[in-house]
Motif scaffolding. Structure first.
Motif, PDB file in Angstrom:
ATOM      1  N   LYS A   9      -2.783   8.031   7.797  1.00 40.66           N
ATOM      2  CA  LYS A   9      -2.887   8.483   5.943  1.00 40.66           C
ATOM      3  C   LYS A   9      -1.809   9.270   6.281  1.00 40.66           C
ATOM      4  O   LYS A   9      -1.226   9.247   4.750  1.00 40.66           O
ATOM      5  N   ALA A  12       1.111   7.515   6.362  1.00 38.51           N
ATOM      6  CA  ALA A  12       1.966   7.054   5.233  1.00 38.51           C
ATOM      7  C   ALA A  12       2.411   8.521   3.837  1.00 38.51           C
ATOM      8  O   ALA A  12       3.251   7.903   3.238  1.00 38.51           O
ATOM      9  N   ARG A  13       1.380   9.164   3.641  1.00 38.70           N
ATOM     10  CA  ARG A  13       1.897  10.106   2.474  1.00 38.70           C
ATOM     11  C   ARG A  13       2.823  11.622   2.772  1.00 38.70           C
ATOM     12  O   ARG A  13       3.514  10.796   1.388  1.00 38.70           O
ATOM     13  N   SER A  18       2.865   2.287   2.022  1.00 41.67           N
ATOM     14  CA  SER A  18       1.461   2.459   2.118  1.00 41.67           C
ATOM     15  C   SER A  18       0.170   2.120   3.681  1.00 41.67           C
ATOM     16  O   SER A  18       1.015   1.856   4.441  1.00 41.67           O
ATOM     17  N   SER A  20      -1.415   0.676   4.999  1.00 44.22           N
ATOM     18  CA  SER A  20      -1.310  -1.253   5.245  1.00 44.22           C
ATOM     19  C   SER A  20      -0.302  -1.197   6.096  1.00 44.22           C
ATOM     20  O   SER A  20       0.799  -1.707   6.885  1.00 44.22           O
ATOM     21  N   THR A  21       0.599  -0.324   4.980  1.00 40.39           N
ATOM     22  CA  THR A  21       2.862  -0.987   5.572  1.00 40.39           C
ATOM     23  C   THR A  21       2.696  -0.233   6.739  1.00 40.39           C
ATOM     24  O   THR A  21       3.596  -0.096   7.660  1.00 40.39           O
TER      25      THR A  21
END
Length: 335
Positions: A9, A12-13, A18, A20-21
């Motif tokens: 996470k 991703a942030r 995302s 999932s990506t």
């Protein structure tokens, strides 16, 4: 103050992608954009990201961990077998978690329960010399966890087993003693109930029979605990009126004790008494005289057992295999 562990996470942030990506990029999924993958891997390295093993296993319902229980880790045979296991596991992306039973059925059962509690995918076991109850292993199988036995196996359970032809190795050892001139050959054997000890004793007996030598029950002495009663058996053997001129010991440790005791009594090895051991422990090469012994393919046993276990894990197969590998006689100066 400890730094917080970086998560998917967090990656991703920072990258505005995302979760999932990012996950697909880390898993090297083929449909991910190469530039995106490059950015994800670069940031992961910069922030020292480590995947959450437990979380991944919960999602995949697979830990990729193989539990191993063996009698004594320090023994050369089992150390080599572990090396073979790790090579096979690494090739398929599995991890090895091993522990020892200290030759105790009670400790063996406790270790297995703990391994099962951390959700291992499969279990490799070489049973203790006192293990006879199959219930612990049946319970593991009933949970859907494949069990493969290596080296020491239990007869009363259906499972894949990878063993060494102990009868053949013992036969070669005793045949060698006979061919070099020994006619009165004693056998310091293992526990009466232990399968590998039984097989080695039968190989000894069959070699004597092949060459029409008598099977003298006074020459067959069983050690129930190698550490504590081996010297007692050696003393008993050389207190006989009709003393042997050849000894086949169930393992190298006992064979080396024999050589030491014989030298203390003034016997010459191999001129007066020839000695053969079993296992090709490192000390067998440095003792004087160097010990003739039987070398087992322990690395290959560990590797094959792991390969077969992974096949059962991934194919969810209930087809069991019985694999028996051969040993090699290593001739040195003790004969």
């Amino acid at each position: 103050m400890l730094n917080k562990q970086v998560t998917i996470k967090d990656l991703a942030r920072k990258l505005r992608l995302s979760v999932s990506t990012v996950s697909r990029a880390l898993r090297d999924v083929q449909d991910i954009n190469p530039e995106t993958k490059k950015q994800v891997l670069a940031l992961a390295q910069e922030l020292n990201y480590e995947p959450n093993f437990i979380a991944r296993s919960l999602v995949n319902k697979q830990t990729k961990v193989i539990g191993v229980v063996l009698p004594v880790i320090a023994a050369r045979y089992f150390a080599n077998a572990l090396s073979g296991m790790m090579e096979a596991a690494d090739a398929k992306g599995y991890h090895i978690m091993f522990c020892q039973s200290d030759e105790s059925p009670e400790k063996e059962a406790i270790r297995i329960k703990k391994l099962v509690s951390i959700r291992i995918d499969g279990l490799l076991v070489s049973v203790s010399k006192s293990t006879s109850d199959v219930e612990t292993f049946r319970k593991v199988q009933q949970r859907g966890i494949p069990v493969v036995f290596f080296d020491r196996a239990l007869e009363d359970i259906e499972a894949t087993k990878v063993t060494v032809n102990q009868h053949e190795g013992a036969f070669l050892a005793v045949e060698h003693l006979i061919q070099r001139g020994s006619t009165k050959i004693a056998h310091i054997a293992g526990p009466k109930h232990l399968s590998i000890a039984i097989d080695r004793m039968n190989g000894y007996i069959d070699a004597l029979k092949k060459y029409n030598l008598p099977v003298n029950n006074e020459y067959i002495l069983h050690c129930e605990d190698f550490q504590f009663d081996a010297m007692e058996k050696i003393h008993a053997l050389f207190n006989l009126d009709d003393k042997p001129n050849g000894i086949f010991a169930v393992n190298d440790s006992i064979a080396i004790l024999c050589i030491k005791y014989l030298k203390e009594l003034g016997y010459r090895v191999p001129e007066d008494v020839a000695v053969v051991g079993y296992n090709n422990d490192p000390v067998s090469e440095v003792v004087y005289p160097p010990l003739t012994t039987v070398m087992q393919p322990s690395f290959e046993v560990g590797k094959l057992a792991t390969q077969l276990l992974i096949d059962e894990i991934e194919q969810k197969s209930s087809t069991f295999h019985q694999k028996v590998l051969s040993s090699e006689l290593i001739v040195r100066s003790s004969t």
